[in-house]
Design a protein around this motif. Structure first.
Motif, short mmCIF file in Angstrom:
data_model
loop_
_atom_site.label_atom_id
_atom_site.label_comp_id
_atom_site.label_asym_id
_atom_site.label_seq_id
_atom_site.Cartn_x
_atom_site.Cartn_y
_atom_site.Cartn_z
N LYS A 108 73.69 37.46 25.28
CA LYS A 108 75.00 37.02 25.77
C LYS A 108 75.95 36.74 24.61
O LYS A 108 75.51 36.41 23.50
CB LYS A 108 74.87 35.74 26.63
CG LYS A 108 73.91 35.86 27.79
CD LYS A 108 74.44 36.80 28.87
CE LYS A 108 73.48 36.84 30.07
NZ LYS A 108 73.94 37.82 31.09
N SER A 132 75.93 47.44 25.68
CA SER A 132 76.68 46.25 26.10
C SER A 132 77.64 45.81 25.01
O SER A 132 78.81 45.49 25.27
CB SER A 132 75.71 45.11 26.43
OG SER A 132 74.87 45.45 27.52
N PRO A 153 66.50 50.76 35.15
CA PRO A 153 67.62 50.30 34.31
C PRO A 153 67.38 50.49 32.81
O PRO A 153 66.24 50.62 32.35
CB PRO A 153 67.73 48.81 34.67
CG PRO A 153 66.34 48.44 35.10
CD PRO A 153 65.80 49.65 35.79
N ALA A 161 70.20 48.88 25.79
CA ALA A 161 71.08 48.02 26.59
C ALA A 161 71.91 47.11 25.69
O ALA A 161 73.09 46.86 25.97
CB ALA A 161 70.25 47.18 27.56
N THR A 165 67.17 48.92 29.27
CA THR A 165 66.85 47.59 28.72
C THR A 165 66.64 47.72 27.21
O THR A 165 66.77 48.79 26.64
CB THR A 165 65.58 47.02 29.38
OG1 THR A 165 64.48 47.94 29.16
CG2 THR A 165 65.77 46.82 30.88
N LYS A 204 71.05 46.48 31.34
CA LYS A 204 70.62 45.08 31.43
C LYS A 204 70.18 44.56 30.06
O LYS A 204 69.01 44.67 29.68
CB LYS A 204 69.48 44.93 32.44
CG LYS A 204 69.91 45.21 33.88
CD LYS A 204 68.78 44.88 34.85
CE LYS A 204 69.23 44.99 36.29
NZ LYS A 204 68.15 44.61 37.24
N SER A 205 71.13 43.98 29.34
CA SER A 205 70.80 43.30 28.09
C SER A 205 70.47 41.84 28.38
O SER A 205 71.08 41.22 29.26
CB SER A 205 71.98 43.38 27.12
OG SER A 205 71.73 42.60 25.97
N ASP A 206 69.50 41.30 27.65
CA ASP A 206 69.17 39.88 27.84
C ASP A 206 69.94 38.99 26.87
O ASP A 206 69.69 37.79 26.79
CB ASP A 206 67.66 39.66 27.67
CG ASP A 206 67.13 40.08 26.30
OD1 ASP A 206 67.96 40.51 25.45
OD2 ASP A 206 65.92 39.98 26.07
N GLU A 218 69.74 51.94 38.90
CA GLU A 218 69.40 50.56 39.25
C GLU A 218 67.89 50.39 39.36
O GLU A 218 67.34 49.33 39.04
CB GLU A 218 70.07 50.16 40.57
CG GLU A 218 71.58 49.98 40.46
CD GLU A 218 72.19 49.42 41.73
OE1 GLU A 218 71.48 48.69 42.45
OE2 GLU A 218 73.37 49.72 42.00
N THR A 263 76.44 46.64 35.09
CA THR A 263 75.43 45.68 34.63
C THR A 263 74.16 45.72 35.45
O THR A 263 73.14 45.13 35.06
CB THR A 263 76.01 44.25 34.66
OG1 THR A 263 76.50 43.97 35.99
CG2 THR A 263 77.15 44.10 33.68
N LYS A 264 74.19 46.42 36.59
CA LYS A 264 72.95 46.60 37.36
C LYS A 264 72.08 47.70 36.76
O LYS A 264 70.89 47.79 37.05
CB LYS A 264 73.29 46.94 38.81
CG LYS A 264 73.97 45.81 39.57
CD LYS A 264 74.27 46.23 40.99
CE LYS A 264 74.97 45.11 41.76
NZ LYS A 264 75.31 45.52 43.15
#
Length: 372
Positions: free
Chosen positions: A349, A145, A135, A141, A137, A345-347, A132, A341-342
């Motif tokens: 969706k 994801s 993370p 990520a 990224t 962390k993908s930005d 956490e 997801t903590k």
């Protein structure tokens, strides 16, 4: 369905179901140990040994009264790091075996166990040093994801009566949302006793020719599937690595082997009646096995699982699991580490309405309400 009317060798038989679940417990515990050991300073060969040993020790306590029942490794532990995509199962003297993990490495682990030929396999991806506070990224990520949500969708679409190409299309939409691609033409198979490559298949990211020629199928009750998700931030194509091939399996074909070394090798790995993959490191005389396998491969009685690579600038994430298709729903009996997801962390969706509807659906089968 009662035990007397259950179809033999399927999960409709309570005894078969119990063996699958027992094998899944072994697989889940083993992969959890290996994934947790993927820390800075760990060596690939040590992680492979940890996985194989964990499976063998755990199986030694299962079904101890039946001395004739086969139990063993259904998929040798592979540890593939960064742009090495899959199938890296080195022996202690192979190039790359003593590679030491470092923080930031993307590591894919796969392994499996079987009891009486009923196999369970698990594959998962971790980033060394992720937490956490630190993370995952960026590309890593996104790929992780995409693989996670693709696997979630597959579980929901394996319900009886659904079609394989619907799975193909939904997975494509989900992965595209993360600006990723599934590696081309990867197959997931229905599996049977002693065999991971059953007749029914699901294809991911097929080339146009493969899609046109692919056989459609419908999922049915009491089937078992091994699902392989491989997501890349690249173009979806891999190449054969220069790393030595160490993973093989019998094809079921027959051939009168000419070389004594080939006959000895074939006899050695045929002591196991299954067609599950095996690693050369499992045999006492690795050099002799490698020599004997040359003719075995050329004659088609054994197939190699070549190590595959992606471009060094790209990231690949894997999720592999065993799924049971039951009359009441789809049960995913093998798991890697929980998706957090903590930490990841993908930005990006998922924005496709159909894909979101699948992910929002239940893994259970809705039974029609009886009319009064």
């Amino acid at each position: 369905m009662s035990a007397t009317t259950a179809k033999p060798n399927t999960i409709a038989d309570a005894n078969v179901l119990t063996k699958y679940k027992a094998a899944a417990d072994v697989t889940n515990n083993a992969i959890a140990k290996v994934l947790s050991a993927c820390k800075e300073g760990s060596k690939i060969i040590d992680l492979c040994k940890l996985g194989d040993t964990s499976i063998e020790v755990a199986l030694s306590t299962q079904y101890t009264k039946d001395k004739k029942m086969s139990k063993g490794i259904a998929y040798p532990t592979t540890v593939s790091v960064n742009n090495v995509v899959c199938h890296f199962a080195p022996g202690p003297n192979d190039t790359g075996a003593d590679q030491v993990l470092k923080n930031g490495d993307v590591v894919r682990v796969q392994l499996g166990a079987h009891i009486d030929g009923f196999a369970t396999v698990s594959g998962n991806t971790v980033v060394v040093g992720a937490s956490e506070e630190n993370p995952v990224t960026g590309k890593a990520a996104d790929a992780m994801s995409a693989a996670h949500y693709a696997a979630e969708a597959v579980q929901r679409l394996l319900k009886p009566g659904n079609k394989n190409m619907a799975v193909t299309d939904t997975v494509q939409k989900i992965i595209k949302s993360f600006d990723c691609r599934h590696i081309e033409n990867i197959l997931s198979h229905e599996q049977k006793q002693n065999d991971l490559n059953g007749e029914k298949q699901i294809i991911f990211n097929p080339a146009p020719a493969q899609r046109q020629a692919f056989t459609p199928c419908e999922f049915g009750e009491n089937e078992v599937y091994m699902i392989d998700i491989y997501v890349t931030t690249g173009e979806g194509r891999t190449k054969k690595s220069e790393l030595r091939t160490t993973l093989f399996s019998k094809t079921g074909s027959t051939y009168q082997l000419k070389m004594k070394a080939a006959r000895v090798a074939f006899k050695e790995f045929s002591k196991n009646s299954t067609s599950f993959p095996f690693a050369i490191r499992a045999f006492e005389d690795e050099r002799a096995m490698r020599l004997g396998l040359i003719e075995c491969v050329k004659s088609g009685v054994v197939q190699p699982f070549d190590v595959q690579e992606e471009k060094s600038s790209e990231v690949v994430a894997q999720v592999t699991f065993t799924a049971l298709v039951t009359p009441t729903g789809v049960s995913r009996i093998t798991q890697g580490l929980p998706f957090d997801t903590k930490v990841i962390k993908s930005d990006k969706k998922i924005d496709d309405a159909d894909a979101l509807a699948v992910l929002a659906s239940s893994t259970k089968v809705k039974k029609p309400i009886a009319k009064k």
